[in-house]
Design a protein around this motif. Structure first.
Motif, PDB file in Angstrom:
ATOM      1  N   HIS A 107       0.785  -1.236   0.000  1.00 11.87           N
ATOM      2  CA  HIS A 107       0.000   0.000   0.000  1.00 11.87           C
ATOM      3  C   HIS A 107       0.816   1.284   0.000  1.00 11.87           C
ATOM      4  CE1 HIS A 107      -3.271  -2.698   0.639  1.00 11.87           C
ATOM      5  NE2 HIS A 107      -2.903  -3.023   1.847  1.00 11.87           N
ATOM      6  N   PHE A 108       2.123   1.228   0.207  1.00 14.40           N
ATOM      7  CA  PHE A 108       2.913   2.464   0.224  1.00 14.40           C
ATOM      8  C   PHE A 108       3.360   2.784  -1.199  1.00 14.40           C
ATOM      9  CE2 PHE A 108       4.556   3.091   4.831  1.00 14.40           C
ATOM     10  CZ  PHE A 108       3.313   2.748   5.342  1.00 14.40           C
ATOM     11  N   LYS A 109       2.772   3.813  -1.779  1.00 14.09           N
ATOM     12  CA  LYS A 109       3.067   4.098  -3.178  1.00 14.09           C
ATOM     13  C   LYS A 109       4.506   4.555  -3.386  1.00 14.09           C
ATOM     14  CE  LYS A 109       1.359   8.872  -3.249  1.00 14.09           C
ATOM     15  NZ  LYS A 109       0.448   9.811  -3.931  1.00 14.09           N
ATOM     16  N   GLY A 110       5.121   5.147  -2.355  1.00 17.06           N
ATOM     17  CA  GLY A 110       6.522   5.524  -2.478  1.00 17.06           C
ATOM     18  C   GLY A 110       7.417   4.319  -2.686  1.00 17.06           C
ATOM     19  N   TYR A 111       7.074   3.209  -2.026  1.00 20.96           N
ATOM     20  CA  TYR A 111       7.855   1.985  -2.200  1.00 20.96           C
ATOM     21  C   TYR A 111       7.693   1.452  -3.621  1.00 20.96           C
ATOM     22  CZ  TYR A 111       9.598  -2.738  -1.623  1.00 20.96           C
ATOM     23  OH  TYR A 111      10.309  -3.906  -1.790  1.00 20.96           O
ATOM     24  N   VAL A 112       6.478   1.403  -4.122  1.00 28.04           N
ATOM     25  CA  VAL A 112       6.245   0.928  -5.490  1.00 28.04           C
ATOM     26  C   VAL A 112       6.958   1.825  -6.496  1.00 28.04           C
ATOM     27  CG1 VAL A 112       4.502   0.428  -7.239  1.00 28.04           C
ATOM     28  CG2 VAL A 112       4.031  -0.089  -4.846  1.00 28.04           C
ATOM     29  N   ALA A 113       6.867   3.149  -6.288  1.00 29.86           N
ATOM     30  CA  ALA A 113       7.507   4.085  -7.214  1.00 29.86           C
ATOM     31  C   ALA A 113       9.015   3.908  -7.235  1.00 29.86           C
ATOM     32  CB  ALA A 113       7.157   5.521  -6.826  1.00 29.86           C
ATOM     33  N   LEU A 114       9.613   3.674  -6.064  1.00 33.69           N
ATOM     34  CA  LEU A 114      11.062   3.505  -5.997  1.00 33.69           C
ATOM     35  C   LEU A 114      11.502   2.230  -6.704  1.00 33.69           C
ATOM     36  CD1 LEU A 114      13.797   4.449  -4.989  1.00 33.69           C
ATOM     37  CD2 LEU A 114      13.286   3.376  -2.777  1.00 33.69           C
ATOM     38  N   GLU A 115      10.748   1.143  -6.514  1.00 31.22           N
ATOM     39  CA  GLU A 115      11.140  -0.111  -7.168  1.00 31.22           C
ATOM     40  C   GLU A 115      10.855  -0.047  -8.677  1.00 31.22           C
ATOM     41  OE1 GLU A 115      12.990  -1.277  -5.083  1.00 31.22           O
ATOM     42  OE2 GLU A 115      11.971  -0.188  -3.479  1.00 31.22           O
ATOM     43  N   ALA A 116       9.813   0.674  -9.084  1.00 37.10           N
ATOM     44  CA  ALA A 116       9.596   0.899 -10.520  1.00 37.10           C
ATOM     45  C   ALA A 116      10.748   1.711 -11.097  1.00 37.10           C
ATOM     46  CB  ALA A 116       8.264   1.617 -10.755  1.00 37.10           C
ATOM     47  N   TRP A 117      11.255   2.686 -10.322  1.00 36.20           N
ATOM     48  CA  TRP A 117      12.422   3.438 -10.803  1.00 36.20           C
ATOM     49  C   TRP A 117      13.619   2.517 -10.982  1.00 36.20           C
ATOM     50  CZ3 TRP A 117      17.146   3.624  -8.447  1.00 36.20           C
ATOM     51  CH2 TRP A 117      18.109   4.346  -9.168  1.00 36.20           C
ATOM     52  N   ARG A 118      13.823   1.569 -10.093  1.00 32.38           N
ATOM     53  CA  ARG A 118      14.970   0.659 -10.226  1.00 32.38           C
ATOM     54  C   ARG A 118      14.889  -0.096 -11.559  1.00 32.38           C
ATOM     55  NH1 ARG A 118      17.836   1.111  -5.814  1.00 32.38           N
ATOM     56  NH2 ARG A 118      16.833   1.538  -3.802  1.00 32.38           N
ATOM     57  N   VAL A 119      13.689  -0.470 -11.963  1.00 33.23           N
ATOM     58  CA  VAL A 119      13.526  -1.135 -13.260  1.00 33.23           C
ATOM     59  C   VAL A 119      13.770  -0.149 -14.397  1.00 33.23           C
ATOM     60  CG1 VAL A 119      11.929  -2.394 -14.756  1.00 33.23           C
ATOM     61  CG2 VAL A 119      11.938  -2.828 -12.285  1.00 33.23           C
ATOM     62  N   SER A 120      13.251   1.072 -14.266  1.00 39.18           N
ATOM     63  CA  SER A 120      13.458   2.069 -15.327  1.00 39.18           C
ATOM     64  C   SER A 120      14.935   2.394 -15.482  1.00 39.18           C
ATOM     65  CB  SER A 120      12.658   3.346 -15.041  1.00 39.18           C
ATOM     66  OG  SER A 120      13.271   4.145 -14.042  1.00 39.18           O
ATOM     67  N   SER A 121      15.677   2.440 -14.380  1.00 36.14           N
ATOM     68  CA  SER A 121      17.113   2.690 -14.444  1.00 36.14           C
ATOM     69  C   SER A 121      17.839   1.555 -15.165  1.00 36.14           C
ATOM     70  CB  SER A 121      17.670   2.861 -13.025  1.00 36.14           C
ATOM     71  OG  SER A 121      19.067   3.040 -13.041  1.00 36.14           O
ATOM     72  N   TRP A 122      17.414   0.321 -14.881  1.00 35.38           N
ATOM     73  CA  TRP A 122      17.985  -0.841 -15.580  1.00 35.38           C
ATOM     74  C   TRP A 122      17.715  -0.739 -17.089  1.00 35.38           C
ATOM     75  CZ3 TRP A 122      15.564  -4.789 -18.364  1.00 35.38           C
ATOM     76  CH2 TRP A 122      16.355  -5.897 -18.672  1.00 35.38           C
ATOM     77  N   LEU A 123      16.504  -0.369 -17.458  1.00 34.02           N
ATOM     78  CA  LEU A 123      16.170  -0.202 -18.873  1.00 34.02           C
ATOM     79  C   LEU A 123      17.023   0.900 -19.502  1.00 34.02           C
ATOM     80  CD1 LEU A 123      12.292  -0.448 -18.545  1.00 34.02           C
ATOM     81  CD2 LEU A 123      13.719  -2.036 -19.844  1.00 34.02           C
ATOM     82  N   TRP A 124      17.175   2.016 -18.796  1.00 35.31           N
ATOM     83  CA  TRP A 124      17.967   3.138 -19.301  1.00 35.31           C
ATOM     84  C   TRP A 124      19.406   2.708 -19.558  1.00 35.31           C
ATOM     85  CZ3 TRP A 124      16.483   8.162 -20.447  1.00 35.31           C
ATOM     86  CH2 TRP A 124      17.506   9.109 -20.582  1.00 35.31           C
ATOM     87  N   ARG A 125      19.977   1.980 -18.610  1.00 34.61           N
ATOM     88  CA  ARG A 125      21.368   1.553 -18.741  1.00 34.61           C
ATOM     89  C   ARG A 125      21.555   0.489 -19.818  1.00 34.61           C
ATOM     90  NH1 ARG A 125      22.241  -1.032 -14.477  1.00 34.61           N
ATOM     91  NH2 ARG A 125      20.455  -0.551 -13.146  1.00 34.61           N
ATOM     92  N   HIS A 126      20.469  -0.152 -20.228  1.00 37.16           N
ATOM     93  CA  HIS A 126      20.517  -1.124 -21.327  1.00 37.16           C
ATOM     94  C   HIS A 126      19.999  -0.525 -22.636  1.00 37.16           C
ATOM     95  CE1 HIS A 126      21.141  -3.865 -17.958  1.00 37.16           C
ATOM     96  NE2 HIS A 126      21.554  -4.764 -18.827  1.00 37.16           N
ATOM     97  N   ASP A 127      19.973   0.802 -22.712  1.00 41.79           N
ATOM     98  CA  ASP A 127      19.615   1.544 -23.924  1.00 41.79           C
ATOM     99  C   ASP A 127      18.174   1.334 -24.376  1.00 41.79           C
ATOM    100  OD1 ASP A 127      22.131   2.763 -24.190  1.00 41.79           O
ATOM    101  OD2 ASP A 127      22.950   0.979 -25.164  1.00 41.79           O
ATOM    102  N   HIS A 128      17.292   0.964 -23.445  1.00 42.59           N
ATOM    103  CA  HIS A 128      15.857   0.924 -23.742  1.00 42.59           C
ATOM    104  C   HIS A 128      15.247   2.237 -23.249  1.00 42.59           C
ATOM    105  CE1 HIS A 128      16.335  -3.230 -24.892  1.00 42.59           C
ATOM    106  NE2 HIS A 128      16.736  -3.582 -23.676  1.00 42.59           N
ATOM    107  N   ILE A 129      15.615   3.315 -23.919  1.00 42.42           N
ATOM    108  CA  ILE A 129      15.310   4.659 -23.429  1.00 42.42           C
ATOM    109  C   ILE A 129      13.804   4.922 -23.377  1.00 42.42           C
ATOM    110  CG2 ILE A 129      15.686   7.115 -23.796  1.00 42.42           C
ATOM    111  CD1 ILE A 129      18.191   5.470 -22.979  1.00 42.42           C
TER     112      ILE A 129
END
Length: 255
Positions: A107-129
């Protein structure tokens, strides 16, 4: 909820499952949702993938696509799951109102947002901009938290309340940082590499703005609604608009 030590993601997952099983036994109606969200999954990575997919995806197809991207990231870089485990435990350590792990996980949206960012960062670093920016956009739209995929964030980070948080590209946030609602951290004057660096254990109060090529030292505190545009030494408190320093540690006596 007091925690004495930080445990691995595997041990944490067993704690979460045990808590979910007790909740199912106590409340069968709530238990049906818990079974889907927790007990149907074999580990934290699978549960997180499903959770992020559910929160960011607007329909069944989108939910499955988001969940698949999360699974791919967690499989490729298991350290992301350990960071997510540490983030969840940080919430349990720092939020005195908590009595368990299920509430912040589900239920804590900050936690979900942070873990979604971790995935977005992984995508960014793998050139899936484009996919990385899609994660950022959906998290911003749905969760009111916008963290650029090109930011850098440590572990054991707690986004408390997590409405209106903006963290720009090239911002660096250290381990054990707590950020409250309506905080903006980003560059100043449009210069691409002039973003703040936030040290370990920093506390950033609600409504604070931190801008420019500056360093906030370890264990510093930023007061609510402060505007910080210059360095904050380690252990100091910055308050006001513009921010002024107070409560700085005494310098060590000369040898």
């Amino acid at each position: 909820m007091a925690r004495a030590t930080i445990v691995s993601s595997g041990d944490l997952w067993q704690e979460i499952r045990t808590e979910a099983q007790r909740a199912v036994a106590a409340d069968p109606v709530f238990g049906a949702a818990l079974s889907d969200a927790v007990l149907a999954h074999h580990d934290l990575a699978a549960a997180l993938s499903d959770l992020i997919g559910r929160r960011l995806g607007g329909n069944a197809v989108a939910r499955a696509q988001f969940a698949k991207l999360c699974s791919d990231a967690f499989r490729d870089q298991p350290e992301l799951v350990e960071a997510a485990s540490h983030d969840l435990q940080a919430i349990a350590i720092r939020d005195p109102a908590l009595t368990g792990l299920l509430s912040p996980l589900l239920h804590f949206k900050g936690y979900v947002a942070l873990e979604a960012w971790r995935v977005s960062s992984w995508l960014w670093r793998h050139d899936h901009i484009d996919l990385a920016l899609l994660f950022q956009n959906e998290a911003s739209n749905v969760l009111q938290v916008s963290i650029h995929p090109a930011a850098g964030i440590g572990s054991s980070v707690f986004l408390d309340h997590a409405t209106g948080i903006v963290i720009g590209a090239n911002v660096v946030v250290g381990d054990d940082v707590t950020i409250l609602q309506n905080v903006s951290i980003g560059r100043q004057g449009g210069l691409p590499n002039r973003s703040p660096s936030i040290g370990r254990g920093v506390f950033i109060g609600a409504g604070a703005t931190i801008l420019g090529d500056i360093r906030v030292g370890d264990f510093a505190k930023i007061g609510a609604n402060s505007v910080v545009t210059s360095d904050v030494p380690a252990g100091c408190t910055a308050v006001g608009h513009p921010a002024r320093l107070t409560n700085c540690p005494e310098p060590a006596p000369a040898a």
